[in-house]
Design a protein around this motif. Structure first.
Motif, PDB file in Angstrom:
ATOM      1  N   GLY A 129       2.139  -8.746   5.647  1.00  0.00           N
ATOM      2  CA  GLY A 129       3.282  -9.631   6.003  1.00  0.00           C
ATOM      3  C   GLY A 129       4.498  -9.312   5.243  1.00  0.00           C
ATOM      4  O   GLY A 129       5.604  -9.441   5.634  1.00  0.00           O
ATOM      5  N   ARG A 136      29.211 -12.012   1.751  1.00  0.00           N
ATOM      6  CA  ARG A 136      29.470 -12.996   0.986  1.00  0.00           C
ATOM      7  C   ARG A 136      28.559 -12.626  -0.517  1.00  0.00           C
ATOM      8  O   ARG A 136      29.066 -13.213  -1.471  1.00  0.00           O
ATOM      9  N   SER A 152       7.250  -5.544   5.129  1.00  0.00           N
ATOM     10  CA  SER A 152       8.115  -4.817   5.890  1.00  0.00           C
ATOM     11  C   SER A 152       9.332  -4.189   5.328  1.00  0.00           C
ATOM     12  O   SER A 152      10.206  -3.624   5.782  1.00  0.00           O
ATOM     13  N   TYR A 165     -12.827 -14.311   2.253  1.00  0.00           N
ATOM     14  CA  TYR A 165     -11.671 -15.031   2.900  1.00  0.00           C
ATOM     15  C   TYR A 165     -10.504 -14.688   2.040  1.00  0.00           C
ATOM     16  O   TYR A 165      -9.380 -14.450   2.512  1.00  0.00           O
ATOM     17  N   LEU A 195      -3.652  -9.900   4.434  1.00  0.00           N
ATOM     18  CA  LEU A 195      -2.669 -10.591   5.507  1.00  0.00           C
ATOM     19  C   LEU A 195      -1.269 -10.596   4.745  1.00  0.00           C
ATOM     20  O   LEU A 195      -0.112 -10.315   5.491  1.00  0.00           O
ATOM     21  N   PHE A 196      -1.327 -11.411   3.748  1.00  0.00           N
ATOM     22  CA  PHE A 196       0.084 -11.335   2.995  1.00  0.00           C
ATOM     23  C   PHE A 196       0.768 -10.301   2.546  1.00  0.00           C
ATOM     24  O   PHE A 196       2.022 -10.047   2.833  1.00  0.00           O
ATOM     25  N   ARG A 240      27.904  -9.531  -1.665  1.00  0.00           N
ATOM     26  CA  ARG A 240      28.093  -8.232  -2.253  1.00  0.00           C
ATOM     27  C   ARG A 240      28.556  -8.315  -3.899  1.00  0.00           C
ATOM     28  O   ARG A 240      29.241  -9.167  -4.030  1.00  0.00           O
ATOM     29  N   GLU A 262      23.412  -0.241   7.291  1.00  0.00           N
ATOM     30  CA  GLU A 262      24.238  -1.073   7.750  1.00  0.00           C
ATOM     31  C   GLU A 262      25.775  -0.994   7.104  1.00  0.00           C
ATOM     32  O   GLU A 262      26.615  -1.143   7.994  1.00  0.00           O
ATOM     33  N   PHE A 313      -9.400 -11.322   2.762  1.00  0.00           N
ATOM     34  CA  PHE A 313      -8.866 -11.163   4.041  1.00  0.00           C
ATOM     35  C   PHE A 313      -7.152 -11.966   3.916  1.00  0.00           C
ATOM     36  O   PHE A 313      -6.321 -11.160   4.362  1.00  0.00           O
ATOM     37  N   ILE A 314      -7.200 -13.055   3.238  1.00  0.00           N
ATOM     38  CA  ILE A 314      -5.933 -13.543   3.078  1.00  0.00           C
ATOM     39  C   ILE A 314      -4.983 -12.851   2.434  1.00  0.00           C
ATOM     40  O   ILE A 314      -3.781 -12.556   2.781  1.00  0.00           O
TER      41      ILE A 314
END
Lengths: 94, 357
Positions: free
Chosen positions: B16, B263, B19, B5, B12-13, B265, B204, B8-9
């Motif tokens: 997540g 704001r 990115s 467990y 996943l974290f 920067r 950006e 697995f957790i």
């Protein structure tokens, strides 16, 4: 029993976090692609024009670079003013 | 079962949170600077009695100071350091012959035994001009010579003449990054040893990667002090030598800085000037909102050509640009205060601490 419930909650939270992050990335890409397509259709002549972010109020800053809305030209050594929000203009592709 | 467990957790974290891709801009080596061997605070003094209304920047040219004016009849106001007085207006605004449509950029001063020259770029003509300041001031008429057309390199910024046959160019490619190269007899030569400076791209805001740049012709070195990140990139124009100076513990993450809202920067470096034995960068290190309100205090960071910290002069104001004349007088220009002002400090004793460099 409590342990099982706790584990289930944690697993659900982790799955949700992972999925959200994945989904956000895809949503951004999809949104950008859709926008680009819509703009290309609207412009008609998509191969020769580009949409660029511009500012209507600019000021001097050495080293900086900004597109000025009124001329849609790139201004070297200038940046957007603090209170100024951005807009868009169309210009010929280089 | 419990271990499965947890594993697995954890996976996943991690998935997540992964990115965000961390990316740093850097040359071959990174020198982290935590402190300077000498630090000095300068006290507030009265500005010199000069009319600098509308001036946005200052460029030193030997015994002259060129003040740049963004809005007005002329783009340059010339002051003499010998007389501490105004000498002439130069570069009239307009669309005619010997007139200029927008504020020129990429100024670079070339002193010789017979005359003082100043190169600059005019975007309307996409030409790098050489102005004979001595003759212009003597005759009261602009003595200009076109040196190089950057029509092929519209985003050249800066373009600096290195010799009669070579030009340094930093060009923005689209709106997501810069590339640096040299033209030698018209042939393009890329710099091989400058780390990832030419390859990092942003999504950006191009100014995430923007910098103030100074080229030292004698040493054939380029110094780029970043506007929005806590670093200075230094590289040779004739060898693979390059290094990044980070004043702090960690280089800024390009993607994180690029993703900041307006704001949030920050403003890091505002000007850089090179000398024979060292170079000096004007450090702001404050939020952009404080900077534009003239809050905070700038400092001058001195480094030798190996990237070692030498001296830090803490100024009592937010400065725009500076000039050190003959290793003694320090001139500081500020356009961020209620009125544009020029301050003069005698730093002879102070600069002796780095005289042996």
């Amino acid at each position: 029993m409590k342990k099982k419930i706790f584990s289930a909650v944690v697993v659900t939270a982790a799955l949700f976090t992972g999925y959200s992050a994945y989904n956000m990335q895809n949503r951004q890409e999809l949104s950008d692609t859709l926008l680009a397509n819509v703009e290309a259709l609207a412009n008609g002549d998509e191969s020769e024009r580009e949409k660029v972010e511009c500012y209507s109020s600019i000021e001097y800053e050495e080293g900086s670079y900004v597109v000025y809305c009124s001329t849609c030209q790139s201004m070297k050594n200038h940046t957007d003013k603090w209170y100024c929000i951005h807009s868009h203009c169309f210009r010929d592709k280089k | 079962m419990k271990e499965t467990y947890i594993l697995f957790i954890t996976i996943l974290f991690v998935a997540g949170c992964s990115s965000h891709n961390e990316q740093t801009l850097q040359c071959n080596e990174v020198n982290y600077v935590q402190e300077f061997p000498h630090e000095v605070n300068l006290e507030g003094i009265k500005p010199l009695p000069l009319n600098l209304v509308g001036c946005v920047d200052m460029k030193p040219a030997d015994s002259l100071l060129i003040f740049k004016v963004d809005e007005g009849e002329y783009f340059w106001k010339i002051y003499s350091l010998n007389s501490n007085g105004f000498i002439a207006d130069m570069l009239p605004r307009g669309h005619g012959d010997m007139e200029f449509a927008s504020l020129p950029h990429s100024e670079s001063v070339i002193p010789t035994d017979s005359a003082l020259y100043c190169d600059f770029c005019d975007d309307a003509r996409q030409t790098l001009f050489r102005c004979d300041l001595t003759r212009t001031l003597q005759q009261g008429r602009l003595a200009l010579e076109p040196k190089f057309s950057y029509r092929k390199y519209e985003g050249a910024y800066p373009a600096v003449s290195l010799s009669d046959t070579s030009v340094y160019i930093k060009e923005n490619v689209g709106s997501d990054g810069y590339i640096r190269f040299m033209l030698v007899n018209g042939e393009r030569q890329d710099f091989a040893g400058i780390g990832n400076l030419n390859t990092v791209r942003v999504k950006e805001n191009l100014n995430t990667l923007s910098a103030v740049t100074c080229i030292n012709r004698k040493r054939m070195m380029a110094v780029e002090a970043m506007l929005r990140m806590n670093q200075i990139n230094v590289y040779s124009l004739q060898s693979d030598s390059s290094f990044t100076i980070c004043v702090g513990e960690k280089l800024d993450d390009v993607n994180e800085v690029d993703g900041l809202s307006k704001r949030m920067r920050r403003k890091y470096y505002g000007s850089v000037v090179t000398y024979d034995n060292y170079f000096v960068a004007l450090y702001q290190g404050t939020s952009m909102s404080d900077y534009i309100q003239g809050k905070g205090k700038s400092s001058l960071q001195f480094f030798d050509w190996k990237g070692n910290p030498l001296l830090c002069i803490k100024l009592p104001m937010v400065a725009t640009s500076f000039y050190i004349k003959d290793n003694s007088d320090l001139y500081v220009f500020s356009s961020m205060e209620a009125e544009e002002a020029l301050y003069k400090y005698d730093c002879t004793e102070l600069l002796k601490s780095i005289a042996g460099v």
